[in-house]
Design a protein around this motif. Structure first.
Motif, PDB file in Angstrom:
ATOM      1  N   THR A  62      50.031  11.729 -21.203  1.00  0.00           N
ATOM      2  CA  THR A  62      49.393  11.222 -22.412  1.00  0.00           C
ATOM      3  C   THR A  62      49.601   9.714 -22.452  1.00  0.00           C
ATOM      4  N   THR A  63      48.708   9.030 -23.118  1.00  0.00           N
ATOM      5  CA  THR A  63      48.809   7.581 -23.277  1.00  0.00           C
ATOM      6  C   THR A  63      48.743   7.258 -24.761  1.00  0.00           C
ATOM      7  N   THR A  64      49.513   6.284 -25.200  1.00  0.00           N
ATOM      8  CA  THR A  64      49.520   5.967 -26.617  1.00  0.00           C
ATOM      9  C   THR A  64      48.371   5.031 -26.986  1.00  0.00           C
ATOM     10  N   TYR A  65      47.791   5.302 -28.145  1.00  0.00           N
ATOM     11  CA  TYR A  65      46.683   4.510 -28.662  1.00  0.00           C
ATOM     12  C   TYR A  65      46.905   4.256 -30.148  1.00  0.00           C
ATOM     13  N   GLU A  66      46.244   3.242 -30.647  1.00  0.00           N
ATOM     14  CA  GLU A  66      46.253   2.999 -32.081  1.00  0.00           C
ATOM     15  C   GLU A  66      45.229   3.940 -32.724  1.00  0.00           C
ATOM     16  N   ILE A  67      45.704   4.840 -33.555  1.00  0.00           N
ATOM     17  CA  ILE A  67      44.827   5.798 -34.227  1.00  0.00           C
ATOM     18  C   ILE A  67      44.499   5.269 -35.614  1.00  0.00           C
ATOM     19  N   ALA A  68      43.236   4.942 -35.848  1.00  0.00           N
ATOM     20  CA  ALA A  68      42.830   4.353 -37.125  1.00  0.00           C
ATOM     21  C   ALA A  68      42.920   5.353 -38.275  1.00  0.00           C
ATOM     22  N   ASP A  69      42.787   6.635 -37.955  1.00  0.00           N
ATOM     23  CA  ASP A  69      42.797   7.691 -38.968  1.00  0.00           C
ATOM     24  C   ASP A  69      44.248   8.042 -39.317  1.00  0.00           C
ATOM     25  N   THR A  70      44.709   7.607 -40.482  1.00  0.00           N
ATOM     26  CA  THR A  70      46.095   7.835 -40.878  1.00  0.00           C
ATOM     27  C   THR A  70      46.383   9.294 -41.229  1.00  0.00           C
ATOM     28  N   GLU A  71      45.331  10.098 -41.435  1.00  0.00           N
ATOM     29  CA  GLU A  71      45.510  11.502 -41.787  1.00  0.00           C
ATOM     30  C   GLU A  71      45.482  12.412 -40.566  1.00  0.00           C
ATOM     31  N   ASP A 104      51.847  14.835 -30.795  1.00  0.00           N
ATOM     32  CA  ASP A 104      53.011  14.099 -31.308  1.00  0.00           C
ATOM     33  C   ASP A 104      54.272  14.286 -30.469  1.00  0.00           C
ATOM     34  N   SER A 105      54.377  15.408 -29.746  1.00  0.00           N
ATOM     35  CA  SER A 105      55.580  15.666 -28.934  1.00  0.00           C
ATOM     36  C   SER A 105      55.195  16.051 -27.510  1.00  0.00           C
ATOM     37  N   PRO A 106      54.622  15.110 -26.770  1.00  0.00           N
ATOM     38  CA  PRO A 106      54.215  15.403 -25.385  1.00  0.00           C
ATOM     39  C   PRO A 106      55.419  15.418 -24.446  1.00  0.00           C
ATOM     40  N   GLN A 107      55.191  15.903 -23.231  1.00  0.00           N
ATOM     41  CA  GLN A 107      56.247  15.931 -22.231  1.00  0.00           C
ATOM     42  C   GLN A 107      56.278  14.659 -21.387  1.00  0.00           C
ATOM     43  N   LEU A 108      55.130  14.025 -21.223  1.00  0.00           N
ATOM     44  CA  LEU A 108      55.051  12.828 -20.389  1.00  0.00           C
ATOM     45  C   LEU A 108      54.179  11.800 -21.094  1.00  0.00           C
ATOM     46  N   VAL A 109      54.742  10.594 -21.301  1.00  0.00           N
ATOM     47  CA  VAL A 109      54.019   9.572 -22.051  1.00  0.00           C
ATOM     48  C   VAL A 109      53.991   8.259 -21.289  1.00  0.00           C
ATOM     49  N   LEU A 110      52.823   7.647 -21.229  1.00  0.00           N
ATOM     50  CA  LEU A 110      52.683   6.289 -20.736  1.00  0.00           C
ATOM     51  C   LEU A 110      52.584   5.430 -21.989  1.00  0.00           C
ATOM     52  N   ARG A 111      53.715   4.874 -22.399  1.00  0.00           N
ATOM     53  CA  ARG A 111      53.770   4.226 -23.707  1.00  0.00           C
ATOM     54  C   ARG A 111      53.369   2.749 -23.613  1.00  0.00           C
ATOM     55  N   LEU A 112      52.374   2.392 -24.404  1.00  0.00           N
ATOM     56  CA  LEU A 112      51.906   1.014 -24.453  1.00  0.00           C
ATOM     57  C   LEU A 112      52.460   0.282 -25.666  1.00  0.00           C
ATOM     58  N   SER A 113      52.776   1.031 -26.716  1.00  0.00           N
ATOM     59  CA  SER A 113      53.285   0.420 -27.932  1.00  0.00           C
ATOM     60  C   SER A 113      54.086   1.441 -28.719  1.00  0.00           C
ATOM     61  N   ALA A 114      55.180   1.018 -29.280  1.00  0.00           N
ATOM     62  CA  ALA A 114      56.042   1.919 -30.038  1.00  0.00           C
ATOM     63  C   ALA A 114      55.391   2.372 -31.332  1.00  0.00           C
ATOM     64  N   THR A 115      54.386   1.642 -31.804  1.00  0.00           N
ATOM     65  CA  THR A 115      53.726   1.986 -33.063  1.00  0.00           C
ATOM     66  C   THR A 115      52.491   2.855 -32.869  1.00  0.00           C
ATOM     67  N   ASP A 116      52.039   3.008 -31.615  1.00  0.00           N
ATOM     68  CA  ASP A 116      50.854   3.818 -31.344  1.00  0.00           C
ATOM     69  C   ASP A 116      51.248   5.289 -31.178  1.00  0.00           C
ATOM     70  N   ARG A 117      50.233   6.173 -31.047  1.00  0.00           N
ATOM     71  CA  ARG A 117      50.500   7.612 -30.962  1.00  0.00           C
ATOM     72  C   ARG A 117      49.921   8.189 -29.673  1.00  0.00           C
ATOM     73  N   PRO A 118      50.600   9.191 -29.079  1.00  0.00           N
ATOM     74  CA  PRO A 118      50.156   9.758 -27.798  1.00  0.00           C
ATOM     75  C   PRO A 118      48.858  10.554 -27.922  1.00  0.00           C
ATOM     76  N   LEU A 119      47.973  10.341 -26.964  1.00  0.00           N
ATOM     77  CA  LEU A 119      46.693  11.038 -26.930  1.00  0.00           C
ATOM     78  C   LEU A 119      46.512  11.648 -25.541  1.00  0.00           C
ATOM     79  N   ALA A 120      46.228  12.949 -25.497  1.00  0.00           N
ATOM     80  CA  ALA A 120      45.982  13.637 -24.234  1.00  0.00           C
ATOM     81  C   ALA A 120      44.484  13.672 -23.962  1.00  0.00           C
ATOM     82  N   THR A 121      44.112  13.453 -22.711  1.00  0.00           N
ATOM     83  CA  THR A 121      42.702  13.491 -22.331  1.00  0.00           C
ATOM     84  C   THR A 121      42.510  14.521 -21.215  1.00  0.00           C
TER      85      THR A 121
END
Length: 199
Positions: A24-33, A67-84
């Motif tokens: 998974t890679t972290t992205y800025e998710i605009a949707d707060t909900e 929110d709780s992936p096993q493997l993350v390529l983290r770009l920012s501590a404030t972004d959230r993991p997204l699986a593709t």
């Protein structure tokens, strides 16, 4: 400045869980909900606007929030993991379009972030279900169920036939395989078989 990419493992009890298998890679998710398991769409490439998908067969499907992936390529501590594509993740779904069985294609629905079974339609699908939903203990004929099901992600355009006749097979091959190097030959074989059957 130099962009630092930190690759790290999130292990639970010394083994992978079924919640997320893949990178998974972290992205800025605009949707707060948006919450864990929601299907996310990219509505503006220029602004990188990632939000929960809000319509059936949304052409902008981008991935699933985990929110709780096993493997993350983290770009920012404030972004959230997204699986593709290529991952196996738990996806929020409902049975509004019918019960989901293993192998069924999953797509977005009119409920924000929630997927549904894809039926006879040529459009964007999220991937294929790897389990049933709802299970026998949850099934209620008079209610619509919402929960999670494990999905193998393969975001692409699919033709999902409900019938098994030769014409459906031809249509499926045309859309799914003709772009592949060996797809054209296979498609021609089925067309020939179909014409022989019809004639």
């Amino acid at each position: 400045s130099v962009l630092a990419l930190t690759l790290f493992w999130l292990m639970k009890d010394g083994s992978f869980s079924q919640a997320a298998l893949g990178v998974t890679t972290t992205y800025e998710i605009a949707d707060t909900e948006a919450k864990d398991g929601d299907i996310i769409c990219l509505y503006s490439k220029e602004k990188n606007l990632l939000q929960r998908c809000k319509e059936s067969y949304d052409e902008n499907i981008y991935g699933v929030l985990v929110d709780s992936p096993q493997l993350v390529l983290r770009l920012s501590a404030t972004d959230r993991p997204l699986a593709t594509s290529g991952s196996k993740v738990l996806v929020n779904v409902s049975d509004v379009n019918g019960k989901i069985a293993p192998g069924d294609f999953i797509t977005s629905s009119d409920v924000a972030g929630v997927g549904q079974k894809a039926t006879d339609y040529a459009g964007i699908t999220l991937g294929q279900s790897l389990a049933s939903f709802p299970d026998e203990t949850e099934a209620n004929a008079n209610a619509t169920h919402v929960g999670k099901v494990l999905v193998g992600l393969d975001i692409s355009s699919k033709y999902v036939p409900t019938k098994t006749n030769i014409l459906d097979k031809i249509g499926l091959l045309l859309i799914n395989n003709v772009a592949k190097p060996d797809g054209a030959a296979l498609f021609i074989r089925y067309v020939t078989a179909g014409l022989v059957t019809i004639i």
